[in-house]
Every structure is written in structure tokens, then in C-alpha cells.
Scaffold this motif. Structure first.
Motif, PDB file in Angstrom:
ATOM      1  N   LYS A  65     -10.208  -5.452  -2.129  1.00 41.62           N
ATOM      2  CA  LYS A  65      -9.462  -4.392  -1.445  1.00 41.62           C
ATOM      3  C   LYS A  65      -8.332  -3.843  -2.316  1.00 41.62           C
ATOM      4  N   LYS A 102     -10.133  -1.380  -4.445  1.00 43.59           N
ATOM      5  CA  LYS A 102     -10.735  -0.298  -3.661  1.00 43.59           C
ATOM      6  C   LYS A 102      -9.675   0.656  -3.133  1.00 43.59           C
ATOM      7  N   GLU A 103      -8.532   0.138  -2.727  1.00 43.87           N
ATOM      8  CA  GLU A 103      -7.474   0.973  -2.170  1.00 43.87           C
ATOM      9  C   GLU A 103      -6.416   1.353  -3.209  1.00 43.87           C
ATOM     10  N   ASP A 120       0.896   3.934  -3.059  1.00 44.70           N
ATOM     11  CA  ASP A 120       0.520   5.334  -2.801  1.00 44.70           C
ATOM     12  C   ASP A 120       1.640   6.285  -3.220  1.00 44.70           C
ATOM     13  N   LYS A 175       0.843  -1.209   0.000  1.00 43.27           N
ATOM     14  CA  LYS A 175       0.000   0.000   0.000  1.00 43.27           C
ATOM     15  C   LYS A 175       0.873   1.251   0.000  1.00 43.27           C
TER      16      LYS A 175
END
Length: 277
Positions: free
Chosen positions: A87, A90-91, A27, A23
Motif C-alpha cells: 500500500k 500503491k498510494e 500527498d 498519506k
């Protein structure tokens, strides 16, 4: 999972080994105007390959027992795997518009040629990027790496790898069986096997075949060693789903999950229903 080490290094990042790291890397790549983890989700085989790897992470070899009707596909670990798949979209771990992009050549070009993505879901066969003259200059500009798919369920263990395999066969109705056998011997055991190994950077399964020497850059040789080590260190599992109806339904539910049209529980029940038709 392939990664662009040069790009990650420029952002002070390392290849992720678990979900939290994945993640963070995704990002940071997005913030830098780069693509995160690429997947050519327009191709069902890529989606199923990736999800089978996630299933192996969450449920070990249970998926194969479920396909054989030994256990239900509504097992909680399967539901957890479906939840993680959802997920990832979604993320924004996977790139935007993933289902409009093919593995070849959409994400292949973005990763290998354009160098605008940090990570890519693909097999070890991408070693052939080092021998593709059309992208030779682009490949040489970056250092590339290969790693296990990140440990998404957080148990500290790597998911088992999917084994790709192929072979040669003679059509039982062939009128030229002797000629076909000569071709098979050439491609599997003789000079043809060496040529094919040289082309794909894959060791021959026939032990008596002289192994080719690979004319690869240092980074390519390093990644070839990594592939061999990963395969030696980690158990290999069957790639694919034998029942075409289950395979088709799997791609359907994974697509709907990505767009949040169904729940992970719904996905598990739909697969279970098709298995037991």
C-alpha cells in the motif's frame, strides 16, 4: 524516520504519527513538487530494515518466533504487514522509482543536501550529517527532526526500534593476537572510543570511557537528545535476519509486492517456505 521540519512547516504540516497523517503529508508534498517519504530501495538492507519495523508494528515480536519456526510466517498479522508495504507504494507514500535509488548517496543527497524531500527512512546514524563538511551549508539551512516510524496498523502504539550494534574481534588464526588486542582496547575502551563517539555522535557502550562533548549546532543537540530518549522509551528488537536465504527471499518478495507482481498472501507463503526448507 527523519523529517525536514523547515519544509513541513512551510506547507503547514507536522511529522506524521499514523497512516492517515502520513498519506496527507505525502500527498501535500507531492502537490508542492517535493518528494514524500524517501527510501533507498535499491539497497536490500534498507528495505528489510523498514519492513522489519512494519512487522514489529503489526505483529510485535512474532517475526522472530517465525524465523525460529515456532509459528508459521503465514500468520494473518504478517499478511497485514505485507499488505501495508504494498500500500505504501500503491498510494505513493514512497517516492517514485524507489527501487532505482540507493540510500547512499541517492536519497542521502536528496534529503540532507538538496532538501527536496519531507521525510526519509534511515537510522539514527544519520546524525553524522551535522559533521559532514561537504553538506555543512545545506544542513544549516534547515531544521531537522527525528520521530518514530508512523503507527501504520492504527493501534496507537509505536513500533519497537531495531537495535544496531557492532564490535571488535580478533581472528582466531591471527599471528598477532597481542597487537590486535591492543588495538581493540584502544578502539573500544580508550582514546579511540572517544574519537569514534565524537565522529558518530553515539554514546560509548563502555561505561568507564569519558563521554565526548559534541560540537553540534542547537538542532543537532536536540536530535541527539531525541535519539537517546527514543531508545530509552521504546523496546529494542534485533535488526536483521540471520538466515541469508530468508533475507534474500524477503528482499525479493518485498520488491515484487511493490510492483504488484504478487499478493501479500503469496509473499507470506514464499517466506514461510524458505524458512522451513
Amino acid at each position: 524516520m527523519w523529517y525536514n521540519k523547515t519544509l513541513l512547516d512551510s506547507l503547514d504540516l507536522e511529522a506524521p504519527t499514523n497512516y492517515e497523517e502520513l498519506k496527507k503529508v505525502s500527498d501535500t508534498l507531492r502537490e508542492a513538487g517535493k518528494q514524500p517519504l524517501l527510501i533507498g530501495a535499491k539497497d536490500s538492507w534498507v528495505v528489510i530494515d523498514t519492513f522489519q519495523t512494519i512487522l514489529n508494528d503489526f505483529a510485535g515480536d512474532k517475526q522472530y518466533k517465525a524465523y525460529n519456526k515456532e509459528i508459521p510466517f503465514t500468520d494473518s498479522e504478517f499478511v497485514d504487514a505485507f499488505e501495508m508495504w504494498q500500500k505504501l507504494f500503491k498510494e505513493k507514500i514512497f517516492q517514485d522509482s524507489a527501487f532505482s535509488m540507493t540510500e547512499y548517496m541517492d536519497t542521502y543527497n536528496q534529503f540532507n543536501d538538496e532538501g527536496i524531500a519531507g521525510m526519509w527512512v534511515n537510522g539514527a546514524w544519520n546524525m553524522d550529517m551535522y559533521t559532514n563538511p561537504e553538506i555543512e551549508d545545506s544542513v544549516a539551512k534547515n531544521e531537522w527532526g527525528i520521530s518514530y516510524f508512523p503507527d501504520l496498523n492504527g493501534d496507537g502504539k509505536q513500533p519497537n526500534l531495531l537495535l544496531t550494534s557492532g564490535g571488535f574481534a580478533i581472528n582466531k588464526n591471527s599471528e598477532e593476537k597481542e597487537a590486535a588486542w591492543e588495538l581493540i582496547k584502544f578502539m573500544a575502551c580508550d582514546e579511540g572510543a572517544v574519537i569514534e563517539c565524537q565522529r558518530t555522535m553515539a554514546p560509548s557502550g563502555y561505561l568507564n570511557t569519558p563521554q565526548p562533548s559534541y560540537d553540534l549546532p542547537e538542532n543537532g543537540l536536540k536530535n541527539l537528545d531525541t535519539v537517546n530518549k527514543l531508545m530509552a522509551d521504546q523496546p529494542l528488537q534485533f535488526r536483521g535476519i540471520n538466515d541469508p536465504n530468508v533475507s534474500e527471499k524477503m528482499y525479493e518478495v518485498l520488491t515484487k509486492l511493490a510492483y504488484e507482481k504478487i499478493t501479500p498472501e503469496d509473499a507470506a507463503e514464499e517466506i514461510d517456505a524458505v524458512i522451513n526448507e
